[in-house]
Design an enzyme around this catalytic site. Structure first.
Site, mmCIF file in Angstrom:
data_model
loop_
_atom_site.group_PDB
_atom_site.id
_atom_site.type_symbol
_atom_site.label_atom_id
_atom_site.label_comp_id
_atom_site.label_asym_id
_atom_site.label_seq_id
_atom_site.Cartn_x
_atom_site.Cartn_y
_atom_site.Cartn_z
ATOM 1 N N SER A 142 71.271 54.116 126.308
ATOM 2 C CA SER A 142 71.782 54.688 127.557
ATOM 3 C C SER A 142 70.932 54.220 128.726
ATOM 4 C CB SER A 142 71.755 56.218 127.498
ATOM 5 O OG SER A 142 72.011 56.791 128.771
ATOM 6 N N TYR A 155 68.191 64.282 126.207
ATOM 7 C CA TYR A 155 69.074 63.156 125.911
ATOM 8 C C TYR A 155 68.409 61.839 126.294
ATOM 9 C CZ TYR A 155 73.009 59.938 126.232
ATOM 10 O OH TYR A 155 73.837 58.858 126.096
#
Length: 250
Positions: A142, A155
């Site tokens: 990500s 995350y």
């Protein structure tokens, strides 16, 4: 002949959304695809087979070693395990919140699935790939790792770990002809994200921060996926490719 003809690809977290689209793209490129997820994979498999592709589905929890053993055995029954896409992740169901409001249970869950899951998958598949003489691994990381968005510290940490694992695994497996790379997507308009209003406030600022001023679609990931899964990337390993419209330059 497709770019992946004669190959067998396994993808985790592919029952729906971006994972299902990636599975379809690899099938369209000629691969046999094993679609895995903790959810029902029937619809994703049907989409592939209705289009003339070859696919099977099975339930796999990436943190369960017995599930992973069965996954490898199933792939071997399909002809081998040439391509592994580590896509399983918890993201779209998260509620962004300050880090001091994230308890240990939630933090550990995100790290267990998003980061440790990659470690467990790799440990399960590597003996088969080594025996076959090589393979391709594509991890889905990500872009959050590069800019640290507020509200997603757990995350972001988990995806930073995926980038670190990509570098380490690429280094350790280079002499085994196994290339390990990652894709770092930007904020992507998946069906899961569309159902979570908690990310609405991030959309306009994200588009504004990109060199390419538009929303990112799941389809934007497919060209990079096929490059990393094919022989085109045979001399590339340990790398993370940002696919985010030019938000991050590293």
């Amino acid at each position: 002949m497709g770019r992946l003809s004669g190959k067998t690809a396994v993808i985790t977290g592919a029952a729906q959304g971006i994972g299902a689209l990636m599975a379809k793209a690899m099938a369209d490129a000629g691969a046999q695809v094993l679609v895995t997820d903790v959810q029902d994979t029937a619809n994703a498999v049907k989409t592939i087979t209705d289009a003339g592709g070859m696919a099977r589905g099975m339930k796999v929890d990436v943190t369960d070693n017995e599930d992973l053993k069965a996954m490898v055995e199933t792939a071997n029954g399909m002809g081998g395990l040439d391509i592994m896409v580590n896509n399983a992740s918890i993201f779209a169901t998260l509620t962004p919140k300050p880090f001091f409001e994230i308890d240990e249970e939630e933090f550990d869950l995100i790290m267990r699935v998003n980061a440790r899951g990659v470690h467990q998958v790799m440990r399960a598949i590597v003996p088969t790939m080594i025996k076959a003489g090589g393979g391709k691994v594509v991890n889905i990381a990500s872009g959050t790792f590069y800019y640290g968005p507020p509200g997603l510290s757990h995350y972001t940490a988990s995806k930073g770990a995926v980038i670190a694992l990509t570098r380490c695994h690429g280094r350790e497996l280079g002499d085994k002809n196994i290339q390990v790379n990652a894709i770092a997507p930007g904020l992507t308009e998946s069906e899961g994200l569309a159902a979570n209003s908690g990310f609405d406030m991030a959309r306009a600022p994200t588009v504004a921060s990109r060199s390419i001023k538009r929303e990112m679609l799941p389809e934007d990931l497919l060209g990079t996926l096929l490059y990393l899964a094919s022989s085109d990337s045979d001399f590339v390993t340990g790398q993370t490719l940002n696919v985010d419209g030019g938000k991050v330059n590293v």
